[in-house]
Design an enzyme around this catalytic site. Structure first.
Site, mmCIF file in Angstrom:
data_model
loop_
_atom_site.group_PDB
_atom_site.id
_atom_site.type_symbol
_atom_site.label_atom_id
_atom_site.label_comp_id
_atom_site.label_asym_id
_atom_site.label_seq_id
_atom_site.Cartn_x
_atom_site.Cartn_y
_atom_site.Cartn_z
ATOM 1 N N SER A 137 28.873 114.919 64.599
ATOM 2 C CA SER A 137 28.217 113.647 64.888
ATOM 3 C C SER A 137 28.205 112.778 63.637
ATOM 4 O O SER A 137 28.083 113.297 62.520
ATOM 5 C CB SER A 137 26.770 113.879 65.342
ATOM 6 O OG SER A 137 26.075 112.646 65.442
ATOM 7 N N TYR A 150 15.306 112.660 62.516
ATOM 8 C CA TYR A 150 16.232 113.673 63.025
ATOM 9 C C TYR A 150 16.640 114.655 61.917
ATOM 10 O O TYR A 150 17.821 114.968 61.746
ATOM 11 C CB TYR A 150 17.476 113.019 63.639
ATOM 12 C CG TYR A 150 17.191 112.210 64.874
ATOM 13 C CD1 TYR A 150 17.202 112.811 66.130
ATOM 14 C CD2 TYR A 150 16.907 110.854 64.790
ATOM 15 C CE1 TYR A 150 16.942 112.070 67.282
ATOM 16 C CE2 TYR A 150 16.644 110.107 65.929
ATOM 17 C CZ TYR A 150 16.649 110.715 67.167
ATOM 18 O OH TYR A 150 16.390 109.976 68.299
#
Length: 230
Positions: A137, A150
Site C-alpha cells: 500500500s 494508522y
C-alpha cells in the site's frame, strides 16, 4: 508447461478478481483462503464454470504449519508456480489516542511476515521466470505519509516493502522477479466500500504482473502503472 497462479487472500475482493482474471489468461489458479471457505468455493466455481482450472487451499498466512500444508497441496495438484500473488492482509484503524498493540502485532504477522513466510515456503516451487508479487500500500510510503494515524497498518506495509526489496536481491540470481504493488483505493470491506471496483484494480495489477521482469524487479508500483515513492 502449464502456468500456475497462487493467490493468497483469494476468496474475496482484490484477490478474488486477480484469481478470476488470471484464469481468463490461461493460468491454473490456486485460491487461498483463511476463513471464508464458502467464498473461496464460489470463486473456484466461477472460474470452472467459465472453462478455467482452479483449486482452493486453506492457510492462515500468519501460521507456518498452515502455509506449509497449503504448498504441499499446491505441489501435488498444480506443480511449479509461475506467479505468486501475496494479497492476504488486514487493517485495524488506530490513532495516537486509540492504540492497540495486539492489533499492531497482528497486522505485522499478516501484512509483513505473511508474504515472507509464504514465499519462503514456496521458493523451491519457483524457477527462472517465476514472479513474486506483494500487494502492499502507498500507506507504507514514508514520503507519502502526510496525514498520520494508522500506526500498525502503515508500519506493517513499510516493513513488507523492505522485505520485498530483500526478496528481490535474494531471488534475482535464480531469475525470479519481485514487484511491490499498490492496488489503489479499492471498494472492499477494508475501505468501507469506497474507491474503484476490485475488478478494475485487479485488471491494473494483472497488467503490472505481465510487465514484471528482471529489469524492473524490486519496483514499488501503483496498479495504474506509475512508480511510487518509498
Amino acid at each position: 508447461m502449464d502456468r500456475v497462479l497462487v493467490v493468497t487472500g483469494g476468496s474475496r475482493g482484490i484477490g478474488a478478481e486477480v484469481a478470476r482474471l488470471g484464469a481468463e489468461q490461461g493460468y491454473k489458479v490456486c485460491v487461498n483462503y483463511a476463513r471464508n471457505k464458502a467464498a473461496a468455493q464460489d470463486v473456484v466455481k466461477t472460474i470452472r464454470d467459465n472453462g478455467g482450472e482452479a483449486m482452493m487451499a486453506h492457510a492462515d498466512v500468519a501460521e507456518e504449519a498452515d502455509v506449509k500444508a497449503m504448498f504441499r497441496l499446491v505441489d501435488q495438484e498444480l506443480g511449479p508456480v509461475t506467479a505468486l500473488v501475496n494479497n492476504a492482509g488486514i487493517l485495524h484503524r488506530d490513532t495516537l489516542d486509540s492504540l492497540n498493540y495486539e492489533d499492531m502485532l497482528e497486522q505485522f504477522a499478516v501484512n509483513a511476515l505473511g508474504p515472507l513466510r509464504v514465499t519462503e515456503a514456496l521458493r523451491d516451487r519457483l524457477s527462472a521466470g517465476s514472479k513474486v508479487i506483494i500487494i502492499t500500500s502507498r500507506m507504507g510510503s514514508i514520503e507519502d505519509n502526510t496525514s498520520g494515524g494508522y500506526y500498525g497498518y502503515r508500519a506493517s506495509k513499510t516493513a513488507v516493502n523492505q522485505i520485498g526489496m530483500s526478496l528481490k536481491h535474494d531471488l534475482e540470481p535464480r531469475g525470479i522477479a519481485v514487484a511491490l504493488l499498490h492496488p489503489g483505493m479499492v471498494a472492499t470491506d477494508m475501505t468501507g466500500g469506497q474507491g474503484v471496483s476490485a475488478k478494475d484494480s485487479a485488471a491494473g495489477l494483472i497488467k503490472r504482473i505481465d510487465a514484471l521482469n528482471s529489469e524492473n524487479s524490486g519496483t514499488f508500483w501503483h496498479a495504474e502503472g506509475y512508480a511510487l515513492p518509498w
